[in-house]
Design a protein around this motif. Structure first.
Motif, PDB file in Angstrom:
ATOM      1  N   ASP A 185      60.799  57.885  55.021  1.00  0.00           N
ATOM      2  CA  ASP A 185      59.785  56.825  54.986  1.00  0.00           C
ATOM      3  C   ASP A 185      60.360  55.572  54.335  1.00  0.00           C
ATOM      4  O   ASP A 185      60.106  54.453  54.777  1.00  0.00           O
ATOM      5  CB  ASP A 185      58.547  57.287  54.216  1.00  0.00           C
ATOM      6  N   TRP A 186      61.129  55.755  53.252  1.00  0.00           N
ATOM      7  CA  TRP A 186      61.754  54.604  52.600  1.00  0.00           C
ATOM      8  C   TRP A 186      62.694  53.879  53.554  1.00  0.00           C
ATOM      9  O   TRP A 186      62.737  52.650  53.580  1.00  0.00           O
ATOM     10  CB  TRP A 186      62.521  55.053  51.358  1.00  0.00           C
ATOM     11  N   MET A 187      63.447  54.640  54.332  1.00  0.00           N
ATOM     12  CA  MET A 187      64.371  54.026  55.287  1.00  0.00           C
ATOM     13  C   MET A 187      63.604  53.207  56.327  1.00  0.00           C
ATOM     14  O   MET A 187      63.993  52.088  56.679  1.00  0.00           O
ATOM     15  CB  MET A 187      65.205  55.108  55.979  1.00  0.00           C
ATOM     16  N   LEU A 194      65.482  55.224  62.857  1.00  0.00           N
ATOM     17  CA  LEU A 194      66.285  56.406  62.565  1.00  0.00           C
ATOM     18  C   LEU A 194      66.581  57.220  63.817  1.00  0.00           C
ATOM     19  O   LEU A 194      65.674  57.595  64.549  1.00  0.00           O
ATOM     20  CB  LEU A 194      65.567  57.285  61.539  1.00  0.00           C
ATOM     21  N   HIS A 195      67.844  57.486  64.029  1.00  0.00           N
ATOM     22  CA  HIS A 195      68.296  58.364  65.113  1.00  0.00           C
ATOM     23  C   HIS A 195      69.009  59.554  64.476  1.00  0.00           C
ATOM     24  O   HIS A 195      69.766  59.385  63.518  1.00  0.00           O
ATOM     25  CB  HIS A 195      69.253  57.631  66.051  1.00  0.00           C
ATOM     26  N   ARG A 214      72.854  64.623  61.229  1.00  0.00           N
ATOM     27  CA  ARG A 214      73.478  63.318  61.020  1.00  0.00           C
ATOM     28  C   ARG A 214      72.471  62.256  61.434  1.00  0.00           C
ATOM     29  O   ARG A 214      71.934  62.316  62.537  1.00  0.00           O
ATOM     30  CB  ARG A 214      74.761  63.181  61.845  1.00  0.00           C
ATOM     31  N   VAL A 215      72.229  61.293  60.557  1.00  0.00           N
ATOM     32  CA  VAL A 215      71.255  60.242  60.823  1.00  0.00           C
ATOM     33  C   VAL A 215      71.959  58.888  60.803  1.00  0.00           C
ATOM     34  O   VAL A 215      72.752  58.602  59.892  1.00  0.00           O
ATOM     35  CB  VAL A 215      70.120  60.249  59.773  1.00  0.00           C
ATOM     36  N   HIS A 216      71.678  58.062  61.814  1.00  0.00           N
ATOM     37  CA  HIS A 216      72.202  56.699  61.828  1.00  0.00           C
ATOM     38  C   HIS A 216      71.082  55.744  62.214  1.00  0.00           C
ATOM     39  O   HIS A 216      70.002  56.165  62.635  1.00  0.00           O
ATOM     40  CB  HIS A 216      73.397  56.563  62.777  1.00  0.00           C
ATOM     41  N   ASP A 217      71.316  54.452  62.041  1.00  0.00           N
ATOM     42  CA  ASP A 217      70.282  53.467  62.314  1.00  0.00           C
ATOM     43  C   ASP A 217      70.468  52.816  63.679  1.00  0.00           C
ATOM     44  O   ASP A 217      71.313  53.250  64.473  1.00  0.00           O
ATOM     45  CB  ASP A 217      70.223  52.410  61.204  1.00  0.00           C
ATOM     46  N   GLN A 218      69.683  51.776  63.954  1.00  0.00           N
ATOM     47  CA  GLN A 218      69.710  51.126  65.265  1.00  0.00           C
ATOM     48  C   GLN A 218      71.013  50.394  65.537  1.00  0.00           C
ATOM     49  O   GLN A 218      71.269  49.989  66.673  1.00  0.00           O
ATOM     50  CB  GLN A 218      68.526  50.172  65.411  1.00  0.00           C
ATOM     51  N   PRO A 244      60.060  55.790  64.423  1.00  0.00           N
ATOM     52  CA  PRO A 244      60.530  54.424  64.647  1.00  0.00           C
ATOM     53  C   PRO A 244      60.452  53.623  63.347  1.00  0.00           C
ATOM     54  O   PRO A 244      59.858  54.052  62.374  1.00  0.00           O
ATOM     55  CB  PRO A 244      59.557  53.882  65.687  1.00  0.00           C
ATOM     56  N   ALA A 245      61.043  52.447  63.346  1.00  0.00           N
ATOM     57  CA  ALA A 245      60.991  51.593  62.160  1.00  0.00           C
ATOM     58  C   ALA A 245      59.560  51.164  61.886  1.00  0.00           C
ATOM     59  O   ALA A 245      58.738  51.036  62.801  1.00  0.00           O
ATOM     60  CB  ALA A 245      61.866  50.354  62.377  1.00  0.00           C
ATOM     61  N   ALA A 246      59.241  50.979  60.617  1.00  0.00           N
ATOM     62  CA  ALA A 246      57.889  50.551  60.242  1.00  0.00           C
ATOM     63  C   ALA A 246      57.684  49.092  60.625  1.00  0.00           C
ATOM     64  O   ALA A 246      58.616  48.303  60.696  1.00  0.00           O
ATOM     65  CB  ALA A 246      57.706  50.727  58.722  1.00  0.00           C
ATOM     66  N   GLY A 247      56.419  48.740  60.835  1.00  0.00           N
ATOM     67  CA  GLY A 247      56.071  47.357  61.062  1.00  0.00           C
ATOM     68  C   GLY A 247      56.220  46.926  62.494  1.00  0.00           C
ATOM     69  O   GLY A 247      56.010  45.797  62.834  1.00  0.00           O
TER      70      GLY A 247
END
Length: 247
Positions: A185-187, A194-195, A214-218, A244-247
């Motif tokens: 959630d913080w991420m 998050l993928h 393993r987690v990576h970003d967009q 998905p990303a917040a907002g």
């Protein structure tokens, strides 16, 4: 002595406006609108929220800092009131495989600032022996038949982008309890999509399995890697991931 700006109307009770704003913000901290450890919205947002000037917001935050309700570092202000964070029912718990709240299970989670396992360093693009935030999780039932252990290493990107994680560096002594159940959630709140890629392998001829996440970003930047070991014969492992990303 602090004072309100001419842009703010006088208050009927004679108290400075920033005291009223501080009281309203403190109520939001107490009721969990801003959970413990979470970053507060920026001054501009708070000024719009309370319909006051940014100077009044600064004065209100100073009142709360003196009272120990908030703390400010180079990443902004965050809530420091004790208490459990408010959980989002749609959120995913951290780490992968963490049990739901179970009064019978004995859980332990800590963080350390140390060099991660070599395979973690490679996955996170860290130089050999470069320290980072390492999280360890252990959960066991009283009869000892169900044991889960997980080791997570965070990347430099995660610690730089996610203030809630970065703040753990100074107290990551390997012994202090650290339940980072809202790490994902913080991420998301930091604007990261998050993928994840999960692989499951059996450990030799035993019933235990290893789950590697393993987690990576967009931007394809690595954020974290977790290795969970669980006894598949005695336990069931169920997890979902759509954030998905917040907002």
């Amino acid at each position: 002595m602090a004072r309100t700006t001419p842009h703010d109307p006088p208050q009927p009770d004679g108290r400075p406006l920033y005291w009223r704003v501080a009281s309203l913000l403190l109520d939001e901290l107490h009721d969990g609108t801003i959970p413990p450890g979470e970053r507060l919205p920026g001054e501009r947002h708070l000024a719009r929220h309370f319909a006051v000037s940014r100077e009044t917001v600064r004065q209100a935050l100073e009142v709360l800092r003196r009272g120990g309700a908030v703390a400010t570092d180079r990443r902004g202000s965050h809530a420091t009131l004790p208490g459990a964070p408010v959980e989002d029912p749609a959120s995913l718990t951290f780490p992968v495989g963490a049990r739901p709240a179970d009064p019978w299970a004995v859980d332990r989670a800590t963080v350390a600032w140390e060099a991660p396992p070599p395979e973690h360093a490679t996955a996170l693009r860290l130089a050999p022996r470069r320290p980072t935030l390492v999280h360890r999780y252990r959960s066991a039932t009283p009869d000892g038949r169900s044991l889960r252990t997980a080791v997570t290493s965070f990347s430099a990107v995660a610690l730089a982008e996610v203030a809630e994680l970065g703040r753990y560096r100074d107290r990551a002594d390997g012994a202090t309890p650290a339940q980072l159940r809202r790490a994902y959630d913080w991420m998301r709140r930091a604007g990261l999509t998050l993928h994840h890629r999960d692989s499951i392998t059996q450990l030799g001829d035993t019933s235990a399995v290893r789950v590697t996440r393993r987690v990576h970003d967009q931007y394809a930047r690595p954020l974290e890697i977790t290795e969970l070991v669980v006894d598949a014969e005695q336990d069931a492992l169920v997890y979902e991931f759509t954030l998905p990303a917040a907002g």
